[in-house]
Design a protein around this motif. Structure first.
Motif, PDB file in Angstrom:
ATOM      1  N   ARG A  71      22.397 -17.216  70.584  1.00  0.00           N
ATOM      2  CA  ARG A  71      21.029 -16.882  70.219  1.00  0.00           C
ATOM      3  C   ARG A  71      20.064 -18.050  70.431  1.00  0.00           C
ATOM      4  NH1 ARG A  71      18.892 -11.965  69.218  1.00  0.00           N
ATOM      5  NH2 ARG A  71      17.380 -13.178  68.111  1.00  0.00           N
ATOM      6  N   ASN A  72      20.462 -19.247  70.085  1.00  0.00           N
ATOM      7  CA  ASN A  72      19.612 -20.441  70.209  1.00  0.00           C
ATOM      8  C   ASN A  72      18.245 -20.210  69.574  1.00  0.00           C
ATOM      9  OD1 ASN A  72      21.504 -21.961  71.575  1.00  0.00           O
ATOM     10  ND2 ASN A  72      20.828 -21.244  73.568  1.00  0.00           N
ATOM     11  N   THR A  73      18.244 -19.635  68.380  1.00  0.00           N
ATOM     12  CA  THR A  73      16.973 -19.301  67.757  1.00  0.00           C
ATOM     13  C   THR A  73      16.145 -20.538  67.439  1.00  0.00           C
ATOM     14  OG1 THR A  73      18.097 -19.205  65.632  1.00  0.00           O
ATOM     15  CG2 THR A  73      17.778 -17.131  66.785  1.00  0.00           C
ATOM     16  N   ASP A  74      16.787 -21.658  67.233  1.00  0.00           N
ATOM     17  CA  ASP A  74      16.026 -22.861  66.929  1.00  0.00           C
ATOM     18  C   ASP A  74      15.486 -23.532  68.189  1.00  0.00           C
ATOM     19  OD1 ASP A  74      18.625 -23.420  67.698  1.00  0.00           O
ATOM     20  OD2 ASP A  74      18.671 -25.327  66.645  1.00  0.00           O
ATOM     21  N   LYS A  75      16.007 -23.176  69.363  1.00  0.00           N
ATOM     22  CA  LYS A  75      15.591 -23.818  70.609  1.00  0.00           C
ATOM     23  C   LYS A  75      14.799 -22.886  71.521  1.00  0.00           C
ATOM     24  CE  LYS A  75      19.705 -26.650  70.605  1.00  0.00           C
ATOM     25  NZ  LYS A  75      20.604 -25.965  69.690  1.00  0.00           N
ATOM     26  N   SER A  76      14.670 -21.619  71.146  1.00  0.00           N
ATOM     27  CA  SER A  76      14.025 -20.673  72.042  1.00  0.00           C
ATOM     28  C   SER A  76      12.506 -20.798  71.974  1.00  0.00           C
ATOM     29  CB  SER A  76      14.453 -19.241  71.698  1.00  0.00           C
ATOM     30  OG  SER A  76      14.013 -18.907  70.410  1.00  0.00           O
ATOM     31  N   HIS A  77      11.884 -20.314  73.025  1.00  0.00           N
ATOM     32  CA  HIS A  77      10.427 -20.362  73.144  1.00  0.00           C
ATOM     33  C   HIS A  77       9.843 -19.154  72.432  1.00  0.00           C
ATOM     34  CE1 HIS A  77       6.464 -20.669  74.882  1.00  0.00           C
ATOM     35  NE2 HIS A  77       6.603 -19.530  75.517  1.00  0.00           N
ATOM     36  N   ALA A  78       8.978 -19.380  71.478  1.00  0.00           N
ATOM     37  CA  ALA A  78       8.326 -18.290  70.750  1.00  0.00           C
ATOM     38  C   ALA A  78       7.064 -17.897  71.506  1.00  0.00           C
ATOM     39  CB  ALA A  78       8.005 -18.721  69.327  1.00  0.00           C
ATOM     40  N   PHE A  79       7.199 -16.974  72.437  1.00  0.00           N
ATOM     41  CA  PHE A  79       6.102 -16.593  73.318  1.00  0.00           C
ATOM     42  C   PHE A  79       4.902 -16.094  72.529  1.00  0.00           C
ATOM     43  CE2 PHE A  79       3.827 -13.349  75.737  1.00  0.00           C
ATOM     44  CZ  PHE A  79       3.496 -14.068  76.860  1.00  0.00           C
ATOM     45  N   HIS A 126       3.793 -16.868  69.646  1.00  0.00           N
ATOM     46  CA  HIS A 126       3.071 -17.875  68.871  1.00  0.00           C
ATOM     47  C   HIS A 126       2.595 -19.060  69.713  1.00  0.00           C
ATOM     48  CE1 HIS A 126       4.336 -15.682  65.366  1.00  0.00           C
ATOM     49  NE2 HIS A 126       5.598 -15.799  65.727  1.00  0.00           N
ATOM     50  N   GLU A 127       3.281 -19.345  70.802  1.00  0.00           N
ATOM     51  CA  GLU A 127       2.998 -20.562  71.566  1.00  0.00           C
ATOM     52  C   GLU A 127       2.230 -20.311  72.857  1.00  0.00           C
ATOM     53  OE1 GLU A 127       6.768 -22.339  72.199  1.00  0.00           O
ATOM     54  OE2 GLU A 127       7.137 -22.678  70.077  1.00  0.00           O
ATOM     55  N   THR A 128       1.947 -19.070  73.199  1.00  0.00           N
ATOM     56  CA  THR A 128       1.293 -18.754  74.456  1.00  0.00           C
ATOM     57  C   THR A 128      -0.018 -18.026  74.188  1.00  0.00           C
ATOM     58  OG1 THR A 128       3.465 -18.504  75.467  1.00  0.00           O
ATOM     59  CG2 THR A 128       1.593 -17.651  76.694  1.00  0.00           C
TER      60      THR A 128
END
Length: 87
Positions: A29-37, A39-41
């Motif tokens: 899952r890599n939930t801590d490393k994934s890009h939060a599209f 919120h961040e875009t």
């Protein structure tokens, strides 16, 4: 020693399964490393352009098939791959 001395060994099964599940979940899952599209875009919306023009209308058709379909002609739809000579 009492009869409960092997109880710790039985508890390793569920604890190990829970640990393995958590490790695999975190790895894939890599939930801590994934890009939060969301919120961040920043996405800027523009007004919709275009028009609706009616070009054709068919009413009351009783046909169950489309003219020119190739559903039954599978040899026309599927092409056989040709092998290349290695030489």
């Amino acid at each position: 020693m009492s009869d409960d001395s092997g109880l710790w060994l039985l508890s390793l099964g569920p604890a190990g399964a829970a640990g393995l599940y958590w490790a695999l979940y975190r790895f894939y899952r890599n939930t801590d490393k994934s890009h939060a599209f969301e919120h961040e875009t920043a996405v800027e919306a523009k007004p919709v352009t275009g028009s609706d023009h009616k070009i054709n209308e068919i009413k009351g058709t009783q046909q169950t098939r489309i003219n020119g379909d190739n559903v039954r002609a599978y040899r026309k739809r599927v092409r056989r791959l040709r092998r290349r000579d290695p030489g």
